[in-house]
Design a protein around this motif. Structure first.
Motif, PDB file in Angstrom:
ATOM      1  N   PHE A   9       0.854  -0.662   0.102  1.00 10.99           N
ATOM      2  CA  PHE A   9      -0.119   0.047  -0.111  1.00 10.99           C
ATOM      3  C   PHE A   9       1.057   1.148  -0.028  1.00 10.99           C
ATOM      4  N   LYS A  10       2.018   1.095  -0.001  1.00  2.31           N
ATOM      5  CA  LYS A  10       2.905   2.363   0.395  1.00  2.31           C
ATOM      6  C   LYS A  10       3.176   2.945  -0.934  1.00  2.31           C
ATOM      7  N   ASN A  11       2.240   4.336  -0.631  1.00  4.02           N
ATOM      8  CA  ASN A  11       2.832   5.638  -1.930  1.00  4.02           C
ATOM      9  C   ASN A  11       1.817   5.093  -3.214  1.00  4.02           C
ATOM     10  N   LEU A  12       0.523   4.613  -2.644  1.00  6.15           N
ATOM     11  CA  LEU A  12      -0.650   3.759  -3.842  1.00  6.15           C
ATOM     12  C   LEU A  12      -1.533   4.959  -3.705  1.00  6.15           C
ATOM     13  N   ALA A  13      -2.074   5.424  -4.785  1.00  5.39           N
ATOM     14  CA  ALA A  13      -2.874   5.690  -5.399  1.00  5.39           C
ATOM     15  C   ALA A  13      -4.494   4.986  -5.355  1.00  5.39           C
TER      16      ALA A  13
END
Length: 197
Positions: free
Chosen positions: A111-115
């Motif tokens: 999920f890191k830096n996920l739009a």
């Protein structure tokens, strides 16, 4: 993937529906989103949420379920994430929260830096505003970037869908297209700094 690649660059979204009902209005909304996606945007629905057992670290330490591994992998490969969900008792459907808990495991987080885009419809006048705030809080805590306001909340679904569960409101279809375009714009900005391994 960077913003310099242009707005027509192919952009792949993995999506989930927070309801298990086959005749769910939120599932119908997802199908409308697929049909209304702007040029260059594709949506793949991950439909195995019901296959995941309740999250239990004891199970995880023996073997992570295949469905949870598959969910993490499609998120990792996607350019963006879309959640279309109802609101149950002013909160998150258990099956959706459970899937997020499974996918959150490991470093770096998928999920890191996920739009992330969040959409939802309900029979009530407030739509799915409460569950959307909860999702934003949970996913932001995992390092994701949910789209900021205006949210995509569709209240009073019986006035928006016909008897075949198709949207009968062209303005809503346009809203969907514009919302997905904003998700693409955010994703193109973030994908250059997203971990993929």
């Amino acid at each position: 993937m960077g913003l310099s690649e242009g707005p027509n660059k192919s952009f792949h979204i993995v999506a989930v529906v927070g309801s298990l009902r086959k005749a769910s209005y939120n599932r119908a909304l997802m199908m409308e989103a697929i049909a209304a996606a702007p040029e260059g945007v594709t949506i793949e629905v991950f439909d195995q949420l019901a296959d995941m057992p309740l999250f239990n670290q004891d199970i995880e330490e023996i073997e992570t379920p295949d469905s949870a591994l598959a969910f993490k992998e499609v998120i990792r490969k996607a350019d963006g994430f879309l959640v279309v969900t109802p609101e149950y008792n002013s909160g998150l459907p258990a099956v959706l929260k459970n899937a997020i808990d499974w996918a959150s495991r490991g470093t770096p987080s998928v999920f890191k830096n996920l739009a992330v885009g969040i959409m939802g419809t309900s029979p009530g006048a407030l739509g799915t505003s409460k569950v959307q705030q909860q999702l934003k809080q949970s996913l932001s805590g995992l390092g994701a970037y949910p789209l900021a306001a205006p949210d995509f909340v569709l209240p009073l679904y019986k006035s928006k869908f016909d008897d075949e569960m198709k949207l009968n409101d062209s303005k809503t279809v346009t809203r969907i297209t514009n919302y997905l375009d904003r998700l693409r714009e955010l994703g193109l900005c973030l994908n250059a700094i997203r971990p993929r391994s």
